[in-house]
Design a protein around this motif. Sequence first.
Motif, PDB file in Angstrom:
ATOM      1  N   LEU A   4     -75.067 -54.593 -54.034  1.00 35.39           N
ATOM      2  CA  LEU A   4     -76.365 -53.946 -53.863  1.00 35.39           C
ATOM      3  C   LEU A   4     -76.269 -52.787 -52.875  1.00 35.39           C
ATOM      4  CD1 LEU A   4     -78.537 -57.182 -53.604  1.00 35.39           C
ATOM      5  CD2 LEU A   4     -78.092 -55.791 -55.635  1.00 35.39           C
ATOM      6  N   ASN A   5     -77.295 -52.007 -52.806  1.00 35.65           N
ATOM      7  CA  ASN A   5     -77.414 -50.913 -51.847  1.00 35.65           C
ATOM      8  C   ASN A   5     -78.029 -51.471 -50.555  1.00 35.65           C
ATOM      9  OD1 ASN A   5     -77.538 -48.415 -50.643  1.00 35.65           O
ATOM     10  ND2 ASN A   5     -79.337 -47.753 -51.797  1.00 35.65           N
ATOM     11  N   LEU A   6     -77.418 -52.529 -50.063  1.00 34.36           N
ATOM     12  CA  LEU A   6     -77.838 -53.219 -48.844  1.00 34.36           C
ATOM     13  C   LEU A   6     -76.574 -53.728 -48.152  1.00 34.36           C
ATOM     14  CD1 LEU A   6     -80.766 -55.276 -50.395  1.00 34.36           C
ATOM     15  CD2 LEU A   6     -81.039 -53.556 -48.595  1.00 34.36           C
ATOM     16  N   PRO A   7     -76.628 -53.905 -46.831  1.00 33.30           N
ATOM     17  CA  PRO A   7     -75.449 -54.435 -46.145  1.00 33.30           C
ATOM     18  C   PRO A   7     -75.098 -55.841 -46.632  1.00 33.30           C
ATOM     19  CG  PRO A   7     -77.051 -53.576 -44.567  1.00 33.30           C
ATOM     20  CD  PRO A   7     -77.719 -53.588 -45.906  1.00 33.30           C
ATOM     21  N   GLU A   8     -73.821 -56.135 -46.634  1.00 32.17           N
ATOM     22  CA  GLU A   8     -73.375 -57.480 -46.985  1.00 32.17           C
ATOM     23  C   GLU A   8     -73.646 -58.423 -45.816  1.00 32.17           C
ATOM     24  OE1 GLU A   8     -69.398 -57.642 -48.441  1.00 32.17           O
ATOM     25  OE2 GLU A   8     -69.744 -56.038 -49.895  1.00 32.17           O
ATOM     26  N   TYR A   9     -73.712 -59.691 -46.106  1.00 34.19           N
ATOM     27  CA  TYR A   9     -73.873 -60.714 -45.081  1.00 34.19           C
ATOM     28  C   TYR A   9     -73.065 -61.931 -45.512  1.00 34.19           C
ATOM     29  CZ  TYR A   9     -77.114 -63.379 -48.009  1.00 34.19           C
ATOM     30  OH  TYR A   9     -77.667 -64.137 -49.018  1.00 34.19           O
ATOM     31  N   GLU A  10     -72.948 -62.910 -44.633  1.00 37.07           N
ATOM     32  CA  GLU A  10     -72.184 -64.113 -44.945  1.00 37.07           C
ATOM     33  C   GLU A  10     -73.016 -65.013 -45.858  1.00 37.07           C
ATOM     34  OE1 GLU A  10     -70.015 -67.694 -42.541  1.00 37.07           O
ATOM     35  OE2 GLU A  10     -70.042 -65.697 -41.619  1.00 37.07           O
ATOM     36  N   ILE A  11     -72.700 -64.972 -47.130  1.00 38.97           N
ATOM     37  CA  ILE A  11     -73.469 -65.671 -48.162  1.00 38.97           C
ATOM     38  C   ILE A  11     -73.057 -67.140 -48.205  1.00 38.97           C
ATOM     39  CG2 ILE A  11     -73.952 -65.763 -50.641  1.00 38.97           C
ATOM     40  CD1 ILE A  11     -73.190 -62.690 -50.596  1.00 38.97           C
ATOM     41  N   ASN A  12     -74.037 -68.020 -48.307  1.00 40.52           N
ATOM     42  CA  ASN A  12     -73.802 -69.455 -48.372  1.00 40.52           C
ATOM     43  C   ASN A  12     -74.283 -69.944 -49.739  1.00 40.52           C
ATOM     44  OD1 ASN A  12     -73.529 -72.197 -47.971  1.00 40.52           O
ATOM     45  ND2 ASN A  12     -74.866 -72.295 -46.174  1.00 40.52           N
ATOM     46  N   VAL A  13     -73.345 -70.224 -50.645  1.00 40.79           N
ATOM     47  CA  VAL A  13     -73.692 -70.708 -51.981  1.00 40.79           C
ATOM     48  C   VAL A  13     -73.056 -72.073 -52.216  1.00 40.79           C
ATOM     49  CG1 VAL A  13     -74.023 -68.420 -52.992  1.00 40.79           C
ATOM     50  CG2 VAL A  13     -71.788 -69.484 -53.089  1.00 40.79           C
TER      51      VAL A  13
END
Length: 152
Positions: A4-13
């Motif tokens: 996306l055109n947004l900063p990445e973050y630490e995703i928890n899936v």
Amino acid sequence: MIRLNLPEYEINVTERDGKTMIFDFLRRKFVALTPEEWVRQHFTHYLVEHMGYPKTLLVNETEFHIGDKHLRCDTVLYNKELQPRMIIEYKAPHIKIQQKTFDQISVYNLLLHANYLIVSNGLQHYCCQIDYERQSYCFLTEIPLYSTLFGK
């Protein structure tokens, strides 16, 4: 999911019953990972981690009732007096933002009277500031920092 055109973050899936789930840090629970949810999670992390928005004043999936009608806002920012001040509507990245998206968020704002409306599909973001005294609005070139929203 796409970048996306947004900063990445630490995703928890995680996986539950064959479904991919993503952790919603505002609701403090795992929710189904849909393209729209992918945008919501990135956008709310962006607001909190990069724009200084207090997570305690942001609420995902806020439901309102007007007579028999049920409205569900994707995200609402409240002020410290718990009055709605910003409504955010998300679309999946493959959904083009059109007039009907702005019409949808405007209907929500008839009830909430927020100062700011944001629409995002994760690739494009539109922010509108409402001036109730002048009965006008203007589109902003960027999402404002929380510290600049309501004055001191």
